[in-house]
Design a protein around this motif. Structure first.
Motif, PDB file in Angstrom:
ATOM      1  N   LYS A   1       0.839  -1.204   0.000  1.00  0.00           N
ATOM      2  CA  LYS A   1       0.000   0.000   0.000  1.00  0.00           C
ATOM      3  C   LYS A   1       0.877   1.259   0.000  1.00  0.00           C
ATOM      4  N   MET A   2       1.868   1.290   0.869  1.00  0.00           N
ATOM      5  CA  MET A   2       2.756   2.444   0.923  1.00  0.00           C
ATOM      6  C   MET A   2       3.527   2.583  -0.387  1.00  0.00           C
ATOM      7  N   TYR A   3       3.987   1.466  -0.929  1.00  0.00           N
ATOM      8  CA  TYR A   3       4.715   1.476  -2.193  1.00  0.00           C
ATOM      9  C   TYR A   3       3.868   2.125  -3.289  1.00  0.00           C
ATOM     10  N   GLU A   4       2.623   1.707  -3.416  1.00  0.00           N
ATOM     11  CA  GLU A   4       1.743   2.257  -4.453  1.00  0.00           C
ATOM     12  C   GLU A   4       1.475   3.747  -4.228  1.00  0.00           C
ATOM     13  N   GLU A   5       1.319   4.160  -2.966  1.00  0.00           N
ATOM     14  CA  GLU A   5       1.119   5.588  -2.672  1.00  0.00           C
ATOM     15  C   GLU A   5       2.344   6.403  -3.083  1.00  0.00           C
ATOM     16  N   LEU A   6       3.527   5.894  -2.776  1.00  0.00           N
ATOM     17  CA  LEU A   6       4.752   6.598  -3.136  1.00  0.00           C
ATOM     18  C   LEU A   6       4.923   6.675  -4.648  1.00  0.00           C
ATOM     19  N   ARG A   7       4.595   5.590  -5.351  1.00  0.00           N
ATOM     20  CA  ARG A   7       4.696   5.603  -6.817  1.00  0.00           C
ATOM     21  C   ARG A   7       3.714   6.615  -7.409  1.00  0.00           C
ATOM     22  N   SER A   8       2.493   6.684  -6.845  1.00  0.00           N
ATOM     23  CA  SER A   8       1.497   7.622  -7.379  1.00  0.00           C
ATOM     24  C   SER A   8       1.900   9.072  -7.125  1.00  0.00           C
ATOM     25  N   GLU A   9       2.753   9.295  -6.116  1.00  0.00           N
ATOM     26  CA  GLU A   9       3.274  10.641  -5.852  1.00  0.00           C
ATOM     27  C   GLU A   9       4.407  11.001  -6.800  1.00  0.00           C
ATOM     28  N   GLY A  10       4.883  10.037  -7.584  1.00  0.00           N
ATOM     29  CA  GLY A  10       5.930  10.318  -8.551  1.00  0.00           C
ATOM     30  C   GLY A  10       7.302   9.824  -8.164  1.00  0.00           C
ATOM     31  N   ASN A  11       7.417   9.079  -7.069  1.00  0.00           N
ATOM     32  CA  ASN A  11       8.712   8.542  -6.669  1.00  0.00           C
ATOM     33  C   ASN A  11       9.116   7.397  -7.581  1.00  0.00           C
ATOM     34  N   SER A  12      10.413   7.208  -7.745  1.00  0.00           N
ATOM     35  CA  SER A  12      10.917   6.120  -8.576  1.00  0.00           C
ATOM     36  C   SER A  12      10.601   4.777  -7.929  1.00  0.00           C
TER      37      SER A  12
END
Length: 85
Positions: free
Chosen positions: A10-21
């Motif tokens: 869940k955290m991974y997907e949130e970070l990716r949606s924020e634009g993180n690599s």
């Protein structure tokens, strides 16, 4: 499909949606799963802006990350490429 190497999807997907690599999102999500979110949040430091770097240093960083087709880019486009890799 869940990725077994990601400990907090869940955290991974949130970070990716924020634009993180992918690398950064995985590193943060796994650290949060291992040590807890608040411990990971306190650990962070600060780094200088890519705008303070010389073009030569930006190109060196792009090479370290294994990026390609960056030699012809302007400084702004090179920074964008580094941030979105």
């Amino acid at each position: 499909m869940p990725n077994s190497s990601i400990k907090n999807e869940k955290m991974y997907e949130e970070l990716r949606s924020e634009g993180n690599s992918k690398e950064k999102a995985a590193r943060i999500a796994n650290a949060a799963a291992a040590r807890g979110k608040s411990a990971v949040g306190r650990k962070g430091g600060s780094s200088g802006s890519y705008y303070d770097w010389s073009v030569a240093d930006l190109k060196k960083r792009a090479k370290e990350l294994g990026l390609s087709n960056y030699s012809h880019l302007t400084k702004d486009k090179l920074i964008a490429k580094l941030r979105s890799h």
